[in-house]
Design a protein around this motif. Structure first.
Motif, PDB file in Angstrom:
ATOM      1  N   LEU A  42       0.827  -1.201   0.000  1.00 35.93           N
ATOM      2  CA  LEU A  42       0.000   0.000   0.000  1.00 35.93           C
ATOM      3  C   LEU A  42       0.861   1.251   0.000  1.00 35.93           C
ATOM      4  O   LEU A  42       0.580   2.208  -0.725  1.00 35.93           O
ATOM      5  N   LEU A  43       1.931   1.250   0.782  1.00 35.10           N
ATOM      6  CA  LEU A  43       2.826   2.395   0.832  1.00 35.10           C
ATOM      7  C   LEU A  43       3.470   2.654  -0.531  1.00 35.10           C
ATOM      8  O   LEU A  43       3.538   3.801  -0.990  1.00 35.10           O
ATOM      9  N   ILE A  44       3.918   1.609  -1.193  1.00 35.20           N
ATOM     10  CA  ILE A  44       4.528   1.761  -2.513  1.00 35.20           C
ATOM     11  C   ILE A  44       3.512   2.272  -3.521  1.00 35.20           C
ATOM     12  O   ILE A  44       3.819   3.146  -4.345  1.00 35.20           O
ATOM     13  N   LEU A  45       2.290   1.759  -3.471  1.00 35.35           N
ATOM     14  CA  LEU A  45       1.251   2.248  -4.379  1.00 35.35           C
ATOM     15  C   LEU A  45       0.936   3.716  -4.138  1.00 35.35           C
ATOM     16  O   LEU A  45       0.726   4.475  -5.087  1.00 35.35           O
ATOM     17  N   LEU A  46       0.901   4.137  -2.881  1.00 38.75           N
ATOM     18  CA  LEU A  46       0.665   5.548  -2.570  1.00 38.75           C
ATOM     19  C   LEU A  46       1.799   6.429  -3.078  1.00 38.75           C
ATOM     20  O   LEU A  46       1.572   7.516  -3.620  1.00 38.75           O
ATOM     21  N   LEU A  47       3.034   5.971  -2.927  1.00 39.28           N
ATOM     22  CA  LEU A  47       4.178   6.739  -3.412  1.00 39.28           C
ATOM     23  C   LEU A  47       4.169   6.858  -4.935  1.00 39.28           C
ATOM     24  O   LEU A  47       4.432   7.930  -5.487  1.00 39.28           O
ATOM     25  N   ILE A  53       0.906  11.968  -9.876  1.00 39.05           N
ATOM     26  CA  ILE A  53       0.182  13.234  -9.728  1.00 39.05           C
ATOM     27  C   ILE A  53       1.135  14.415  -9.851  1.00 39.05           C
ATOM     28  O   ILE A  53       0.853  15.396 -10.554  1.00 39.05           O
ATOM     29  N   PHE A  54       2.298  14.325  -9.191  1.00 41.56           N
ATOM     30  CA  PHE A  54       3.254  15.438  -9.240  1.00 41.56           C
ATOM     31  C   PHE A  54       3.932  15.553 -10.599  1.00 41.56           C
ATOM     32  O   PHE A  54       4.416  16.625 -10.952  1.00 41.56           O
ATOM     33  N   ALA A  55       3.996  14.475 -11.367  1.00 36.81           N
ATOM     34  CA  ALA A  55       4.638  14.522 -12.675  1.00 36.81           C
ATOM     35  C   ALA A  55       3.857  15.409 -13.641  1.00 36.81           C
ATOM     36  O   ALA A  55       4.437  15.987 -14.558  1.00 36.81           O
ATOM     37  N   GLY A  56       2.572  15.551 -13.424  1.00 36.00           N
ATOM     38  CA  GLY A  56       1.763  16.392 -14.295  1.00 36.00           C
ATOM     39  C   GLY A  56       1.604  17.805 -13.794  1.00 36.00           C
ATOM     40  O   GLY A  56       0.834  18.582 -14.344  1.00 36.00           O
ATOM     41  N   SER A  57       2.329  18.170 -12.754  1.00 33.35           N
ATOM     42  CA  SER A  57       2.183  19.509 -12.179  1.00 33.35           C
ATOM     43  C   SER A  57       3.469  20.305 -12.362  1.00 33.35           C
ATOM     44  O   SER A  57       4.424  19.857 -13.000  1.00 33.35           O
ATOM     45  N   PHE A  62      11.285  19.091  -9.938  1.00 35.22           N
ATOM     46  CA  PHE A  62      11.843  18.740  -8.643  1.00 35.22           C
ATOM     47  C   PHE A  62      11.718  17.251  -8.367  1.00 35.22           C
ATOM     48  O   PHE A  62      12.573  16.660  -7.724  1.00 35.22           O
ATOM     49  N   VAL A  63      10.675  16.638  -8.875  1.00 37.99           N
ATOM     50  CA  VAL A  63      10.474  15.202  -8.682  1.00 37.99           C
ATOM     51  C   VAL A  63      11.485  14.422  -9.508  1.00 37.99           C
ATOM     52  O   VAL A  63      12.075  13.451  -9.023  1.00 37.99           O
ATOM     53  N   TYR A  64      11.751  14.853 -10.729  1.00 38.17           N
ATOM     54  CA  TYR A  64      12.640  14.107 -11.590  1.00 38.17           C
ATOM     55  C   TYR A  64      14.087  14.198 -11.120  1.00 38.17           C
ATOM     56  O   TYR A  64      14.911  13.331 -11.434  1.00 38.17           O
ATOM     57  N   THR A  65      14.450  15.227 -10.353  1.00 39.59           N
ATOM     58  CA  THR A  65      15.822  15.308  -9.845  1.00 39.59           C
ATOM     59  C   THR A  65      16.077  14.264  -8.758  1.00 39.59           C
ATOM     60  O   THR A  65      17.226  13.988  -8.431  1.00 39.59           O
TER      61      THR A  65
END
Length: 67
Positions: A42-47, A53-57, A62-65
């Motif tokens: 569940l934790l991995i699925l949430l991450l 979600i953040f990849a489209g924002s 910052f996420v890709y770094t």
């Protein structure tokens, strides 16, 4: 109709109970059925979901770094 005894509840009582959240419901299931091995999944699925979600924002650079 027969009266409810012990832990049995009528349908009306169950419908009137406050609904629990999804995570609380999942935790109750895992705790009652001793399925604690589901929690890391569940934790991995949430991450992964938050990453999607953040990849489209605007936070995408910052996420890709991180990777």
């Amino acid at each position: 109709m027969s009266e409810n005894t012990g832990e049995k509840q009528s349908i009306d009582e169950i419908e009137n109970q406050r609904s629990r959240g999804l995570l609380r419901e999942f935790w109750g299931f895992a705790k009652e059925n001793k399925k604690y091995w589901l929690l890391p999944l569940l934790l991995i699925l949430l991450l992964l979901g938050s990453l999607i979600i953040f990849a489209g924002s605007s936070a995408a650079p910052f996420v890709y770094t991180l990777f």
